[in-house]
Design a protein around this motif. Structure first.
Motif, PDB file in Angstrom:
ATOM      1  N   SER A   1     -69.771  18.563 -75.294  1.00  0.00           N
ATOM      2  CA  SER A   1     -69.723  17.199 -75.802  1.00  0.00           C
ATOM      3  C   SER A   1     -68.291  16.850 -76.173  1.00  0.00           C
ATOM      4  CB  SER A   1     -70.634  17.087 -77.030  1.00  0.00           C
ATOM      5  OG  SER A   1     -70.461  15.852 -77.655  1.00  0.00           O
TER       6      SER A   1
ATOM      7  N   SER B   1     -74.288  22.289 -76.649  1.00  0.00           N
ATOM      8  CA  SER B   1     -73.918  21.598 -75.410  1.00  0.00           C
ATOM      9  C   SER B   1     -72.947  22.420 -74.575  1.00  0.00           C
ATOM     10  CB  SER B   1     -73.329  20.220 -75.716  1.00  0.00           C
ATOM     11  OG  SER B   1     -72.090  20.339 -76.378  1.00  0.00           O
TER      12      SER B   1
ATOM     13  N   TRP C   1     -74.396  20.916 -82.365  1.00  0.00           N
ATOM     14  CA  TRP C   1     -74.503  20.217 -81.085  1.00  0.00           C
ATOM     15  C   TRP C   1     -73.374  20.620 -80.142  1.00  0.00           C
ATOM     16  CZ3 TRP C   1     -77.496  18.385 -77.719  1.00  0.00           C
ATOM     17  CH2 TRP C   1     -77.011  17.605 -76.669  1.00  0.00           C
TER      18      TRP C   1
ATOM     19  N   SER D   1     -68.187  15.445 -80.300  1.00  0.00           N
ATOM     20  CA  SER D   1     -68.643  16.197 -81.468  1.00  0.00           C
ATOM     21  C   SER D   1     -67.513  16.958 -82.161  1.00  0.00           C
ATOM     22  CB  SER D   1     -69.770  17.153 -81.096  1.00  0.00           C
ATOM     23  OG  SER D   1     -69.336  18.064 -80.126  1.00  0.00           O
TER      24      SER D   1
END
Length: 164
Positions: free
Chosen positions: A41, A33, A29, A44
């Motif tokens: 993010s 992102s 992720w 994360s």
């Protein structure tokens, strides 16, 4: 004791599998992102860091259990059988002592310290004490494993003496 150890092994193995899947998803992720959404993010990276701590410590306990932890036995291999047995028991006793004093007692104190005053992670707003609970948990697991290994060593020592 063997039944307890096998239940702990089962739970620990699947917990490690879950944590590894979670860290792969968190890092995936983060990469997606950052490069596809061009908006990285914020949480994360912190999640991956906390998961890595848990995987490392619980993985150390599990690798100790299945005898895949790093060890140098060059000197021990040159000893007599009796000396090798003593060295093995001594090593398991030292692991037990370290697990109880440093990981279990020291880790519990660290968890208490981080809860009063409360330390919060910057990105997630998560209590750092929850991250550090892996220290006493690992201490408990390694203590159980070391006790089991000591009991097995004592049993094998007594069975060798009976055969002589």
């Amino acid at each position: 004791m063997n039944k307890i150890v096998s239940v702990i092994d089962y739970l620990l193995k699947y917990m490690l599998i879950f944590l590894i899947i979670a860290i792969v998803l968190a890092v995936l992720w983060q990469v997606l992102s950052r490069y596809l959404l061009t908006s990285p993010s914020s949480g994360s990276e912190e999640i991956a860091r906390f998961l890595l701590i848990w995987i490392s410590l619980l993985g150390a306990a599990y690798s100790y259990r299945i005898k895949l932890h790093l060890g140098l036995d060059i000197v021990v291999k040159k000893m007599s059988d009796k000396q090798q047995q003593f060295a093995t028991m001594f090593c398991h006793f030292m692991v037990l002592l370290f697990s109880l004093l440093v990981l279990l007692v020291g880790g519990s104190n660290l968890v208490l310290i981080t809860f009063n005053p409360v330390q919060i992670s910057p990105a997630l707003g998560f209590h750092i004490g929850y991250v550090y609970t892996v220290l006493p948990l690992t201490g408990f697991l390694m203590s159980v494993y070391a006790l089991n290994e000591l009991m097995l060593s004592v049993k094998s020592k007594s069975s060798v003496q009976e055969n002589l």
